[in-house]
Write a protein that holds these residues in place. Structure first.
Motif, mmCIF file in Angstrom:
data_model
loop_
_atom_site.group_PDB
_atom_site.id
_atom_site.type_symbol
_atom_site.label_atom_id
_atom_site.label_comp_id
_atom_site.label_asym_id
_atom_site.label_seq_id
_atom_site.Cartn_x
_atom_site.Cartn_y
_atom_site.Cartn_z
ATOM 1 N N ILE A 26 2.901 8.230 3.040
ATOM 2 C CA ILE A 26 3.594 6.945 3.150
ATOM 3 C C ILE A 26 2.576 5.808 3.083
ATOM 4 O O ILE A 26 2.767 4.825 2.361
ATOM 5 N N LEU A 30 2.391 2.920 0.230
ATOM 6 C CA LEU A 30 2.493 1.491 0.535
ATOM 7 C C LEU A 30 1.269 0.711 0.079
ATOM 8 O O LEU A 30 1.392 -0.355 -0.543
ATOM 9 N N THR A 31 0.092 1.229 0.375
ATOM 10 C CA THR A 31 -1.127 0.498 -0.001
ATOM 11 C C THR A 31 -1.306 0.485 -1.513
ATOM 12 O O THR A 31 -1.640 -0.555 -2.089
ATOM 13 N N TRP A 92 -4.150 1.739 8.027
ATOM 14 C CA TRP A 92 -2.830 2.323 8.252
ATOM 15 C C TRP A 92 -2.939 3.588 9.110
ATOM 16 O O TRP A 92 -2.120 3.829 9.990
#
Length: 185
Positions: A26, A30-31, A92
């Motif tokens: 995830i 996202l990054t 993260w």
């Protein structure tokens, strides 16, 4: 023959020890999506052979003497975007904390400012200069905050901060040399 510990190598690179594969994926999604969006905005606004002045129909801007050749940009941006992605992923994956939340927020703002700066291009040099200055300050704040969460993540972004600083100098010089010429028609 020694066995290769792939998960150990990934954990070391991504700061993901103790995190599930789902959490890691995830974060990577996202990054990578945020950095890819900035890169796509840059590509969409880049001049091409068919349209060397993709930004508008203005005359050629007076260029600074110290501007790097165009191919240099193609060599510099990919590793910088990769470092930004990996840095964001490391943050993260860090343990939850207010510092982590602040670092992730600043990282996201850096990505948004990248997209705005690249979308503006030389159409609006004043806006591009203001956005690049904000990106430089925000990236500096991100490095400061990220260092408190994960020092390697902060170190990965340091070359980006230097490049944005140089880009600010170029943009300011473009603006200074061309402020008497309209760049948006």
């Amino acid at each position: 023959m020694p066995s290769i510990d792939i998960r150990g190598a990934v954990d070391s690179l991504a700061n993901s020890r103790g995190r599930s594969a789902r959490h890691l994926l995830i974060g990577l999604g996202l990054t990578a999506a945020a950095v890819t969006a900035s890169a796509l905005v840059a590509r969409a606004n880049a001049p091409t052979e068919d349209n060397p002045e993709a930004y508008s129909d203005y005359e050629e801007l007076k260029q600074p003497k110290f501007k790097p050749p165009r191919p240099a940009f193609s060599l510099i941006w990919p590793p910088l975007f990769l470092a930004l992605t990996l840095s964001g992923l490391r943050i993260w994956n860090a343990p939850k904390s207010p510092a982590r939340t602040q670092a992730l927020t600043l990282w996201g703002v850096v990505q948004a400012l990248n997209a705005v700066w690249m979308a503006l291009g030389p159409r609006r040099l004043g806006g591009q200069l203001a956005t690049a200055t904000a990106a430089l300050g925000t990236a500096g704040a991100y490095v400061w905050r990220a260092k408190k969460v994960d020092a390697p993540a902060a170190g990965m972004v340091t070359p980006y901060v230097g490049w944005i600083g140089f880009a600010n100098v170029l943009t300011e010089e473009l603006w200074r040399k061309n402020r008497d010429r309209p760049t948006l028609h």
